[in-house]
Design an enzyme around this catalytic site. Structure first.
Site, PDB file in Angstrom:
ATOM      1  N   THR A   1      75.487 190.350 -13.777  1.00 47.16           N
ATOM      2  CA  THR A   1      74.274 190.515 -14.557  1.00 47.16           C
ATOM      3  C   THR A   1      73.430 189.245 -14.536  1.00 47.16           C
ATOM      4  O   THR A   1      73.940 188.145 -14.311  1.00 47.16           O
ATOM      5  CB  THR A   1      74.603 190.910 -16.008  1.00 47.16           C
ATOM      6  OG1 THR A   1      73.403 191.295 -16.674  1.00 47.16           O
ATOM      7  CG2 THR A   1      75.256 189.762 -16.755  1.00 47.16           C
TER       8      THR A   1
ATOM      9  N   TYR B   1      80.895 205.892 -12.917  1.00 48.80           N
ATOM     10  CA  TYR B   1      81.902 204.850 -13.124  1.00 48.80           C
ATOM     11  C   TYR B   1      81.516 203.974 -14.306  1.00 48.80           C
ATOM     12  O   TYR B   1      80.390 203.484 -14.389  1.00 48.80           O
ATOM     13  CB  TYR B   1      82.055 203.979 -11.879  1.00 48.80           C
ATOM     14  CG  TYR B   1      83.178 202.968 -12.029  1.00 48.80           C
ATOM     15  CD1 TYR B   1      84.499 203.385 -11.957  1.00 48.80           C
ATOM     16  CD2 TYR B   1      82.914 201.626 -12.286  1.00 48.80           C
ATOM     17  CE1 TYR B   1      85.538 202.489 -12.124  1.00 48.80           C
ATOM     18  CE2 TYR B   1      83.944 200.721 -12.455  1.00 48.80           C
ATOM     19  CZ  TYR B   1      85.257 201.155 -12.382  1.00 48.80           C
ATOM     20  OH  TYR B   1      86.282 200.265 -12.555  1.00 48.80           O
TER      21      TYR B   1
ATOM     22  N   HIS C   1      78.683 188.037 -20.455  1.00 49.34           N
ATOM     23  CA  HIS C   1      79.299 189.089 -19.653  1.00 49.34           C
ATOM     24  C   HIS C   1      80.362 188.573 -18.694  1.00 49.34           C
ATOM     25  O   HIS C   1      81.416 189.188 -18.532  1.00 49.34           O
ATOM     26  CB  HIS C   1      78.222 189.806 -18.815  1.00 49.34           C
ATOM     27  CG  HIS C   1      77.501 190.881 -19.548  1.00 49.34           C
ATOM     28  ND1 HIS C   1      78.051 192.116 -19.812  1.00 49.34           N
ATOM     29  CD2 HIS C   1      76.252 190.916 -20.074  1.00 49.34           C
ATOM     30  CE1 HIS C   1      77.179 192.857 -20.469  1.00 49.34           C
ATOM     31  NE2 HIS C   1      76.080 192.160 -20.640  1.00 49.34           N
TER      32      HIS C   1
ATOM     33  N   GLN D   1      73.531 187.181 -22.095  1.00 43.25           N
ATOM     34  CA  GLN D   1      73.904 187.688 -20.776  1.00 43.25           C
ATOM     35  C   GLN D   1      74.998 186.855 -20.135  1.00 43.25           C
ATOM     36  O   GLN D   1      75.832 187.372 -19.389  1.00 43.25           O
ATOM     37  CB  GLN D   1      72.670 187.747 -19.875  1.00 43.25           C
ATOM     38  CG  GLN D   1      71.641 188.774 -20.321  1.00 43.25           C
ATOM     39  CD  GLN D   1      72.233 190.159 -20.508  1.00 43.25           C
ATOM     40  OE1 GLN D   1      72.692 190.778 -19.562  1.00 43.25           O
ATOM     41  NE2 GLN D   1      72.234 190.650 -21.741  1.00 43.25           N
TER      42      GLN D   1
ATOM     43  N   GLU E   1      67.179 191.200 -12.715  1.00 41.19           N
ATOM     44  CA  GLU E   1      67.643 192.443 -13.327  1.00 41.19           C
ATOM     45  C   GLU E   1      66.948 192.631 -14.678  1.00 41.19           C
ATOM     46  O   GLU E   1      66.398 193.689 -14.966  1.00 41.19           O
ATOM     47  CB  GLU E   1      69.157 192.375 -13.517  1.00 41.19           C
ATOM     48  CG  GLU E   1      69.747 193.594 -14.200  1.00 41.19           C
ATOM     49  CD  GLU E   1      71.205 193.410 -14.549  1.00 41.19           C
ATOM     50  OE1 GLU E   1      71.867 194.428 -14.829  1.00 41.19           O
ATOM     51  OE2 GLU E   1      71.698 192.254 -14.576  1.00 41.19           O
ATOM     52  N   HIS E   2      66.994 191.600 -15.516  1.00 43.73           N
ATOM     53  CA  HIS E   2      66.317 191.612 -16.820  1.00 43.73           C
ATOM     54  C   HIS E   2      65.324 190.455 -16.848  1.00 43.73           C
ATOM     55  O   HIS E   2      65.711 189.307 -16.615  1.00 43.73           O
ATOM     56  CB  HIS E   2      67.307 191.410 -17.972  1.00 43.73           C
ATOM     57  CG  HIS E   2      68.498 192.308 -17.948  1.00 43.73           C
ATOM     58  ND1 HIS E   2      69.728 191.907 -17.452  1.00 43.73           N
ATOM     59  CD2 HIS E   2      68.653 193.594 -18.364  1.00 43.73           C
ATOM     60  CE1 HIS E   2      70.587 192.900 -17.571  1.00 43.73           C
ATOM     61  NE2 HIS E   2      69.963 193.935 -18.119  1.00 43.73           N
TER      62      HIS E   2
ATOM     63  N   GLU F   1      55.140 213.421  23.494  1.00 44.29           N
ATOM     64  CA  GLU F   1      56.459 212.840  23.249  1.00 44.29           C
ATOM     65  C   GLU F   1      57.484 213.273  24.299  1.00 44.29           C
ATOM     66  O   GLU F   1      58.671 212.977  24.167  1.00 44.29           O
ATOM     67  CB  GLU F   1      56.945 213.230  21.840  1.00 44.29           C
ATOM     68  CG  GLU F   1      56.090 212.609  20.735  1.00 44.29           C
ATOM     69  CD  GLU F   1      56.645 212.857  19.344  1.00 44.29           C
ATOM     70  OE1 GLU F   1      57.591 213.676  19.208  1.00 44.29           O
ATOM     71  OE2 GLU F   1      56.155 212.221  18.399  1.00 44.29           O
TER      72      GLU F   1
ATOM     73  N   HIS G   1      59.645 221.645  22.172  1.00 44.81           N
ATOM     74  CA  HIS G   1      59.112 221.710  20.811  1.00 44.81           C
ATOM     75  C   HIS G   1      57.850 222.574  20.779  1.00 44.81           C
ATOM     76  O   HIS G   1      57.670 223.409  19.893  1.00 44.81           O
ATOM     77  CB  HIS G   1      58.777 220.297  20.302  1.00 44.81           C
ATOM     78  CG  HIS G   1      59.954 219.514  19.838  1.00 44.81           C
ATOM     79  ND1 HIS G   1      61.038 219.239  20.635  1.00 44.81           N
ATOM     80  CD2 HIS G   1      60.212 218.946  18.623  1.00 44.81           C
ATOM     81  CE1 HIS G   1      61.912 218.524  19.954  1.00 44.81           C
ATOM     82  NE2 HIS G   1      61.441 218.333  18.721  1.00 44.81           N
TER      83      HIS G   1
ATOM     84  N   ASP H   1      70.018 196.984 -23.690  1.00 39.49           N
ATOM     85  CA  ASP H   1      71.408 197.321 -23.391  1.00 39.49           C
ATOM     86  C   ASP H   1      71.881 198.530 -24.181  1.00 39.49           C
ATOM     87  O   ASP H   1      72.748 199.278 -23.722  1.00 39.49           O
ATOM     88  CB  ASP H   1      72.313 196.133 -23.720  1.00 39.49           C
ATOM     89  CG  ASP H   1      72.252 195.032 -22.677  1.00 39.49           C
ATOM     90  OD1 ASP H   1      71.805 195.310 -21.547  1.00 39.49           O
ATOM     91  OD2 ASP H   1      72.650 193.895 -22.991  1.00 39.49           O
TER      92      ASP H   1
END
Length: 450
Positions: free
Chosen positions: A253, A131, A278, A275, A344-345, A432, A437, A378
């Site tokens: 951001t 996307y 944005h 930033q 994030e940054h 168990e 098993h 970026d």
């Protein structure tokens, strides 16, 4: 223009302080957005392309006859692309490939015991939906950042979705189409928001006459969806997680700059503004032990914001609760704040930038020194700019080749190796209270009649 938070004199690295709560973030109610996207997702699931066309008219103001972008439109967009932009995109792709190619994983075989081995195979997902947002800005760079690691991972089927644009006759922005063409992606859809995520989750067929008729598949469902988007994209990812794999629920951001008195106030201000450009919800945070630097940055912000194109949007972001100038006692305290915030940054602009950067544990990406701005990351650093937001960097990574791979364990034991482990498997199975098993092992050594 920007809030000041004074943490000087506080013990920040004790068990009594939650570093995550020191700097506020924008308030996002993804749960409320779920109520909006749920009926859209269900509509796309049941009506397919007809629903996508209706939502293009409702949300994007365009009348579509089909959602898939014709191959001719991709070729034309590349042909008309500004040569300088093409050169920049080609270099961005080259650098991203250089970095992401080195992230490829190798299969590993471990000999556990004689005759018993476990191999971890790294297998790419079969199909990915990528996307690319479109709204306030155009993001051909996000095409590069999504497509390159998927291609380097060996994903066999890639499709890109980006919102239709009224200005371009219902097609995604031509620069996005050109970036797809440069990367060899020929399956592109004019679909945005939660409806695009639903399209990738369920796919759709051609319209066919008759209530029971089904046309040929146009968009096959994807196994994984990646890429940033608005709150409705994030809500759709949350809703559909499990139907599809997702990379993350991306939020607004954010940039945090850790700086001391050696930093250039104009450079710091420019980076914060970059930033904030944005989104009004974008976070821009400076953490410093220099009150003088903080004051100089405020002056620089006033001057630079007034001179830049998106001044109103930037002012709103800088004035929001998510942006701040944070004063601390020393850079050690600044790094405590930075690790708690998990930006994030994260830029480190200090005298000992490399050493200070080495102490960072929580960040989507770290930018070291005065000549590694977030803007470089970026576009052209070679790193990926699809990064965890909202503090998720304390447990999650940015997009990489690894995002598109699955590790599959292949277990190979001989009769003798299994026999050696048999009693231990039975002991654990009985512990168990799962005796069958153990019986699944011992059955292999029973003597059978006739």
């Amino acid at each position: 223009m920007i809030t000041r938070i004074d943490l000087r004199g506080r013990a920040l690295d004790t068990d009594q302080t939650d570093p995550r709560a020191l700097v506020p973030r924008a308030e996002l109610d993804v749960e409320a957005a779920l109520a909006v996207v749920r009926p859209i997702v269900e509509d796309v699931r049941h009506r397919g392309e007809a629903a996508l066309i209706d939502y293009a008219a409702k949300f994007d103001g365009v009348e579509l006859t089909e959602v898939k972008v014709p191959a001719a439109a991709l070729a034309e967009a590349l042909e008309r692309l500004d040569p300088q932009v093409r050169a920049a995109l080609e270099e961005s792709i080259r650098r991203a490939r250089t970095v992401h190619r080195d992230q490829r994983r190798q299969d590993t075989t471990t000999q556990v015991v004689p005759g018993g081995s476990v191999t971890e195979r790294w297998v790419p997902v079969d199909r990915v939906g990528l996307y690319v947002p479109g709204g306030r800005a155009v993001y051909p760079s996000s095409v590069v950042m999504n497509v390159v690691p998927a291609q380097e991972a060996g994903v066999g089927s890639l499709a890109v979705a980006s919102p239709p644009q009224k200005e371009f006759g219902g097609l995604p922005h031509p620069t996005i189409l050109a970036a797809c063409a440069l990367l060899g992606v020929d399956e592109v859809y004019a679909a945005g928001g939660s409806q695009a995520i639903a399209m990738f989750a369920y796919g759709y067929r051609e319209a066919a006459e008759g209530a029971e008729a089904q046309g040929a598949v146009v968009c096959r469902r994807a196994d994984l969806v990646t890429g940033p988007g608005n709150i409705y994209v994030a809500a759709a990812k949350r809703l559909l997680k499990g139907v599809i794999g997702i990379d993350a629920e991306a939020g607004p951001t954010e940039i945090m700059v850790v700086a001391d008195a050696s930093a250039d106030a104009g450079v710091v201000a420019a980076d914060l503004i970059s930033q904030a450009e944005h989104d009004p919800l974008a976070a821009a945070v400076l953490v410093t032990d220099s009150e003088q630097l903080a004051e100089e940055v405020v002056k620089e912000l006033e001057t630079r914001v007034a001179a830049t194109k998106h001044a109103e949007r930037i002012r709103e972001a800088l004035a929001g609760r998510q942006s701040a100038l944070v004063l601390v006692d020393d850079i050690g305290a600044a790094l405590v704040v930075a690790n708690g915030y998990a930006a994030e940054h994260l830029e480190i602009q200090t005298r000992n930038a490399a050493a200070d950067a080495a102490k960072v544990r929580n960040a989507g990406a770290v930018f070291v020194g005065s000549f590694a701005p977030v803007s470089l990351g970026d576009y052209l650093a070679g790193s990926n700019h699809v990064l965890p937001t909202g503090g998720c960097a304390c447990h999650s990574s940015g997009l990489s080749v690894q995002s598109f791979l699955r590790g599959i364990h292949v277990v190979d034991y001989t009769r003798e190796a299994l026999a050696e482990a048999s009693d231990l498997v039975v002991a654990l199975a009985n512990a168990e209270d799962l005796p069958a098993h153990g019986e699944a092992v011992t059955a292999r050594f029973e003597e059978r009649q006739g």
